[in-house]
Design an enzyme around this catalytic site. Structure first.
Site, PDB file in Angstrom:
ATOM      1  CG  LEU A 133      -2.039  -1.088   1.131  1.00  0.00           C
ATOM      2  CD1 LEU A 133      -2.790  -1.184   2.444  1.00  0.00           C
ATOM      3  CD2 LEU A 133      -2.996  -0.822  -0.015  1.00  0.00           C
ATOM      4  CB  CYS A 326      -4.224 -10.746  14.417  1.00  0.00           C
ATOM      5  SG  CYS A 326      -4.552  -9.517  13.143  1.00  0.00           S
TER       6      CYS A 326
END
Length: 351
Positions: A133, A326
């Site tokens: 990104l 996560c």
């Protein structure tokens, strides 16, 4: 654990029927099994295991099985990523200087560390391979206004996001190319090249580094960050038939985990200038912060998942996939106080 029992375990995890602490304990069991599998009784055996993998990689293609990478990981909705990450949208580890460091501060601290270790100076041309990104390119271009940053990504969504941020930030010194790094070619030569968490999905590092070296100016430098184990190197494949963990996030064949020293065996076209290691605690904490961000915004998170799935059940499974992702990262990099799996930074010059 029989195949049926393993499938039931994964199904129950994805439906949210198993408490987080139990999932974390199951992850730690698999991590201990990996260490028992990898650590040998003698240094001779340990080195032989590493060199066997080094030699086998040199006979492989630059990358394999890339088409099998899970799109859940690499084409996640932008609305979700904005919830999960900090303001710099850094999809890799932050650098936590102390217990009070926030996710945003950790992202900036790590990006500053990249710039320092890569010896970025105003006026340079900089190539960011696998730019994601655009955290590196956008941060660097904003800090070094006279540098020209070029990002390379294979994702249309990532390219669109970076170009949108450039307009928002009024940055004219960033361009983004849509390309597969394994086939990308350019006549341009760069002062600095970044490869942040790129090699994990590569196989033949010799071919990769040869290709990158051709894009470096004679006095150019290459900065690499990759996740690693301090000693072990291995393809991300199950340890045994009961291993549910290894290929849950990354399908078989798509990931190779290097040791901290592994790239030192691939210096045909570049030579190492410096190397640093960072405790796994930094990446562990980033995963914990991402999980907190999701849980704090769980209602919005659920709505995003519902918008991209066909059924409520699929939305719940996707939500829990990301939560488990996560937890897997937090436990892996936090294992034994961050002293097993960690990050390494390497700076190379052209030969």
């Amino acid at each position: 654990m029989q195949l049926k029992a393993k499938e039931e375990l994964l199904r129950n995890m994805e439906l949210g029927l198993i408490p987080d602490q139990e999932i974390r304990q199951l992850i730690r069991v698999e991590l201990e099994k990996r260490l028992q599998w990898g650590y040998k009784e003698t240094h001779e055996e340990q080195l032989s295991q590493l060199l066997d993998l080094v030699h086998s990689l040199k006979g492989m293609k630059m990358a394999t099985e890339m088409e099998n990478l899970d799109l859940k990981l690499y084409e996640a909705p932008m609305e979700f990523l904005k919830i999960q990450h900090g303001s710099n949208m850094k999809q890799s580890a932050g650098y936590y200087t102390d217990e009070s460091t926030t996710l945003d501060e950790a992202e900036i601290a790590m990006l500053d560390l990249y710039m320092e270790r890569a010896q970025i100076k105003d006026g340079q041309s900089v190539l960011d391979l696998g730019c994601g990104l655009g955290a590196v390119a956008l941060f660097g271009a904003n800090k070094f206004k006279k540098c020209q940053f070029t990002g390379v990504t294979s994702s249309v969504e990532q390219k669109d996001y970076i170009e949108g941020k450039c307009k928002e930030l009024k940055l004219t010194n960033v361009k983004v190319l849509l390309a597969d790094i394994t086939t990308y070619e350019t006549e341009e030569r760069f002062d600095r090249i970044f490869a942040v968490e790129l090699i994990e999905h590569m196989k033949n590092y010799q071919l990769l580094l040869k290709k990158i070296s051709e894009w470096m100016k004679d006095d150019g430098l290459l900065f690499v960050e990759h996740v690693c184990h301090k000693t072990l190197a291995y393809h991300y494949e199950p340890v045994d038939a009961e291993d549910w963990y290894t290929n849950y996030i990354f399908p078989a064949g798509t990931l190779t985990l290097s040791s901290a020293s592994m790239l030192l065996y691939f210096q045909d076209d570049v030579s190492v200038v410096n190397q640093w290691t960072l405790s796994g605690k930094h990446y562990s904490r980033s995963h914990e912060e991402w999980l907190k961000n999701m849980d704090k915004n769980i209602v919005e998170f659920k709505e995003i998942m519902r918008s991209i799935t066909k059924t409520e059940k699929e939305a719940i499974k996707l939500l829990n996939f990301w939560r488990i992702f996560c937890m897997c990262g937090a436990e892996l990099f936090g294992y034994k106080n961050g002293e097993e799996w960690m990050l390494t930074h390497l700076l190379f010059k052209k030969k």
